[in-house]
Design an enzyme around this catalytic site. Sequence first.
Site, PDB file in Angstrom:
ATOM      1  CB  CYS A 100      77.933 -39.725  16.683  1.00  0.00           C
ATOM      2  SG  CYS A 100      78.780 -40.217  15.188  1.00  0.00           S
ATOM      3  NE  ARG A 137      83.085 -39.014   8.475  1.00  0.00           N
ATOM      4  CZ  ARG A 137      83.460 -39.311   9.707  1.00  0.00           C
ATOM      5  NH1 ARG A 137      84.541 -40.047   9.901  1.00  0.00           N
ATOM      6  NH2 ARG A 137      82.784 -38.874  10.752  1.00  0.00           N
ATOM      7  CG  HIS A 212      75.687 -35.644  14.598  1.00  0.00           C
ATOM      8  ND1 HIS A 212      76.591 -35.537  15.616  1.00  0.00           N
ATOM      9  CD2 HIS A 212      76.205 -36.530  13.719  1.00  0.00           C
ATOM     10  CE1 HIS A 212      77.636 -36.302  15.361  1.00  0.00           C
ATOM     11  NE2 HIS A 212      77.428 -36.924  14.213  1.00  0.00           N
TER      12      HIS A 212
HETATM   13  N1  GLN Z   1      84.730 -40.904  15.687  1.00  0.00           N
HETATM   14  C1  GLN Z   1      83.531 -41.544  15.442  1.00  0.00           C
HETATM   15  C2  GLN Z   1      83.308 -42.090  14.039  1.00  0.00           C
HETATM   16  O1  GLN Z   1      83.789 -41.536  13.050  1.00  0.00           O
HETATM   17  C3  GLN Z   1      82.433 -40.595  15.836  1.00  0.00           C
HETATM   18  C4  GLN Z   1      82.155 -39.543  14.826  1.00  0.00           C
HETATM   19  C5  GLN Z   1      81.144 -38.578  15.292  1.00  0.00           C
HETATM   20  O2  GLN Z   1      80.894 -38.490  16.482  1.00  0.00           O
HETATM   21  N2  GLN Z   1      80.573 -37.835  14.390  1.00  0.00           N
HETATM   22  O3  GLN Z   1      82.641 -43.083  13.928  1.00  0.00           O
END
Ligand code: GLN
Length: 266
Positions: A100, A137, A212
């Site tokens: 990520c 998101r 993740h």
């Molecule tokens: N900040 C980044 C995004 O929102 C990474 C998020 C994350 O690592 N979960 O894309």
Amino acid sequence: MSYKPMEIIIGWLYPKLMSTYGDRGNVITIQRRAQWRGYNVIVLPLDQESTTEDIKSVDVIVGGGAQDRQQEIVMRDLQGAKAEAMRDKIERGTPGVFTCGSPQLLGNYYEPAFGQRIEGLGILDLVSIHPGENTKRCIGNLVIEVTASRLAQELEAMTGTKPYLVGFENHGGRTTLGKVEALGRVVYGLGNNGEDGTEGAFYQNAIATYSHGPLLPKNPFVADWLIQTALKLKYQQEIKLSPLEDTLAMQGREAILKRLKVNLPS
Ligand code: GLN
């Protein structure tokens, strides 16, 4: 003559700043699976206190996700000599799993929802842009077929089946690949940008993904690939890992796939 077990040093990128959504699960999985086979394991945080020598010493690298603010702090710290040491490690084939925020950091740049573009290390030819607060998101389970050709072949040789990964994504940024191979093709979920069907990237032996920290617990054969690749590079010999009892992990995968109604070819 005393017997000295082989050793793996896991470099963990900025554990305090980059460890969202269970990313330490990836570190623990590599650590335990190596220890269960009798290898010595050292977990070395690579953070603001670390030197380039620390970066040079590691055998496998794990980088997690971060909120935009923490990511910015890391991206500003990882410049100059440290950036060069990281680039050198990855170019020389040190295996790693980058989740990520970490691939965004290894890419060309990341544009957060607020504030200025942050330059990345430019190791992976990809760019990531957060389209703004009002955009949804990308959150949820993620299933991919590994399409990066050498990795797919090596994983298939280890498991005897086509490699599919089960994971979980949570990101605002959308990633577009340049001249770098995708890690895989999205079977379920959104992946790099929710549009082109790609997920992650694969470069040298670096696995970049939006999935993740449950990634390695749910796909333990990837942890074994990382261990095997690290040992082979370090000791310059073919390493065959002894099998472990993975029934529980495989049952967990099956349960998730069933719930998502994803039927993978057997
Ligand atoms: N900040 C980044 C995004 O929102 C990474 C998020 C994350 O690592 N979960 O894309």
